[in-house]
Write an enzyme that holds these catalytic residues in place. Structure first.
Site, mmCIF file in Angstrom:
data_model
loop_
_atom_site.group_PDB
_atom_site.id
_atom_site.type_symbol
_atom_site.label_atom_id
_atom_site.label_comp_id
_atom_site.label_asym_id
_atom_site.label_seq_id
_atom_site.Cartn_x
_atom_site.Cartn_y
_atom_site.Cartn_z
ATOM 1 N N LYS A 64 -19.041 65.846 -118.991
ATOM 2 C CA LYS A 64 -17.838 65.023 -118.815
ATOM 3 C C LYS A 64 -17.859 64.323 -117.464
ATOM 4 O O LYS A 64 -17.373 63.195 -117.324
ATOM 5 C CB LYS A 64 -16.589 65.886 -118.957
ATOM 6 C CG LYS A 64 -16.339 66.387 -120.367
ATOM 7 C CD LYS A 64 -15.051 67.191 -120.452
ATOM 8 C CE LYS A 64 -14.774 67.652 -121.875
ATOM 9 N NZ LYS A 64 -13.522 68.454 -121.967
ATOM 10 N N ASP A 88 -17.060 75.346 -110.530
ATOM 11 C CA ASP A 88 -16.214 76.094 -111.449
ATOM 12 C C ASP A 88 -15.331 77.020 -110.624
ATOM 13 O O ASP A 88 -15.792 78.035 -110.100
ATOM 14 C CB ASP A 88 -17.075 76.891 -112.431
ATOM 15 C CG ASP A 88 -16.241 77.664 -113.451
ATOM 16 O OD1 ASP A 88 -14.995 77.635 -113.355
ATOM 17 O OD2 ASP A 88 -16.843 78.306 -114.334
ATOM 18 N N ASN A 114 -8.266 68.825 -105.891
ATOM 19 C CA ASN A 114 -7.349 68.436 -106.953
ATOM 20 C C ASN A 114 -7.434 69.340 -108.178
ATOM 21 O O ASN A 114 -6.482 69.452 -108.938
ATOM 22 C CB ASN A 114 -7.666 66.982 -107.341
ATOM 23 C CG ASN A 114 -7.097 66.594 -108.687
ATOM 24 O OD1 ASN A 114 -5.898 66.415 -108.838
ATOM 25 N ND2 ASN A 114 -7.963 66.477 -109.690
ATOM 26 N N TYR A 201 2.613 78.060 -113.055
ATOM 27 C CA TYR A 201 2.093 76.869 -112.392
ATOM 28 C C TYR A 201 2.922 76.509 -111.154
ATOM 29 O O TYR A 201 2.338 76.311 -110.066
ATOM 30 C CB TYR A 201 2.027 75.691 -113.363
ATOM 31 C CG TYR A 201 1.446 74.442 -112.754
ATOM 32 C CD1 TYR A 201 0.087 74.341 -112.489
ATOM 33 C CD2 TYR A 201 2.257 73.363 -112.415
ATOM 34 C CE1 TYR A 201 -0.459 73.202 -111.912
ATOM 35 C CE2 TYR A 201 1.726 72.221 -111.839
ATOM 36 C CZ TYR A 201 0.380 72.138 -111.581
ATOM 37 O OH TYR A 201 -0.152 71.015 -110.999
ATOM 38 N N LYS A 205 1.599 76.481 -107.136
ATOM 39 C CA LYS A 205 1.700 75.340 -106.226
ATOM 40 C C LYS A 205 2.511 75.670 -104.984
ATOM 41 O O LYS A 205 2.241 75.140 -103.891
ATOM 42 C CB LYS A 205 2.291 74.138 -106.973
ATOM 43 C CG LYS A 205 1.336 73.588 -108.030
ATOM 44 C CD LYS A 205 0.001 73.215 -107.410
ATOM 45 C CE LYS A 205 -1.083 72.869 -108.385
ATOM 46 N NZ LYS A 205 -2.356 72.522 -107.734
#
Length: 324
Positions: A64, A88, A114, A201, A205
């Site tokens: 990808k 990874d 990111n 999540y 963060k």
């Protein structure tokens, strides 16, 4: 939850469009993790368009990643600039090997961390819940491992390299409820019984914001590397691939920024001035992090997080804190 942040979020999504990047990146070298899709891909495309000498796309899936390079080359008409490296974040050894390769680069101007995952399914990577391993531990592990290379670039080329950790405005929407369940925050986060996976999540963060701030607090004055964290806003991306339902679909259609617009915010942080050191950026400018982060309880929680996180990092790579 900081409810005032919801109004800020809605205003940003409806009325604020981050500026299109125009600043030249000629002669500069960039690394963007999680760059084969979404915001990382669009940020990489902008950096190539802006004249960067090299843009390294750090991806878990090399196939990808190569497809992303071809896509960037077709859209920018610049070849030989973007390249793919394997990374990874579910594997600490992969992070270490990637950092060793980074150390061979003669120059690095900016690294944008990111890559991340969002899941409500509890699974374990490297002894911790997957979101915490990928979004927090491996992210900060990589940050500390590449600091020597960034500092060396600063000295050799008389530049101020940047290190950006991508967070999110959703850090406003949690105070890490697991912190009250055990003496160890990370042990609670690694326990399926104690974990609240519906907000995992946002918790990850918030931990990124805490980790970045704690790291910067340990840097001396006039530090040669600018370290910041940022919020790209709510954007179309594969990060939300597990989300479903008519409510989420409507929110996506009504509120989401395009992936290209989100990528602009990553570039703004990646090119951030020394004044952004230790700061949280949103809509491509410095803003205040959540009320909880700035509260006395938040400061205490940040110290708990750093004490546990730094101990984990030392266990993974003995002596790593000396890289600061």
């Amino acid at each position: 939850m900081d409810y005032s942040s919801i109004l800020t979020f809605l205003y940003s999504q409806f009325f604020i469009v981050p500026e299109y990047p125009e600043k030249s990146c000629k002669g500069q070298v960039f690394i963007v993790t999680g760059a084969n899709v979404g915001l990382g891909l669009e940020a990489s495309r902008h950096l190539v368009r802006l004249g960067a000498d090299k843009v390294i796309l750090a991806c878990r899936n090399l196939e990808k990643g190569e497809a992303a390079v071809k896509d960037i080359e077709q859209s920018t008409k610049r070849t030989g600039v973007a390249e793919v490296w394997s990374l990874d974040l579910s594997s600490f050894e992969s992070v270490k090997e990637f950092a060793k390769k980074v150390d061979t680069l003669p120059r690095i101007d900016s690294i944008v961390e990111n890559a991340g995952i969002s899941t409500t399914k509890f699974q374990v990577f490297e002894g911790n819940e997957s979101t915490i391993t990928v979004n927090v531990i491996s992210t900060l592990l990589l940050a500390l491992l590449v600091l020597p290379a960034l500092k060396r670039s600063a000295q050799r080329h008389n530049i101020q390299p940047r290190l950006t950790i991508v967070a999110s405005e959703v850090h406003h929407w949690t105070n890490i409820p697991e912190r009250n369940k055990r003496d160890s925050i990370f042990e609670a986060l690694a326990s399926p019984e104690d974990s609240e996976m519906g907000i995992r999540y946002p918790v990850s963060k918030l931990l990124d914001v805490f980790g970045t701030r704690a790291l910067v607090e340990r840097t001396p004055s006039s530090y040669p590397v600018t370290i910041n964290t940022m919020n790209p806003g709510f954007c179309y991306s594969e990060l939300s691939r597990e989300s479903s339902g008519i409510g989420f679909w409507l929110m996506y259609k009504l509120l989401a920024r395009t992936t290209e617009v989100g990528g602009r915010t990553l570039v703004a942080a990646a090119l951030g001035s020394p004044e952004t050191h230790g700061q949280y950026m949103s809509n491509s400018k410095v803003e205040e992090p959540s009320k909880f982060v700035r509260s006395e309880e938040g400061k205490k929680t940040q110290e708990r997080v750093w004490a546990e996180l730094s101990a984990k990092l030392e266990q993974i790579q003995p002596g790593i804190l000396q890289n600061i």
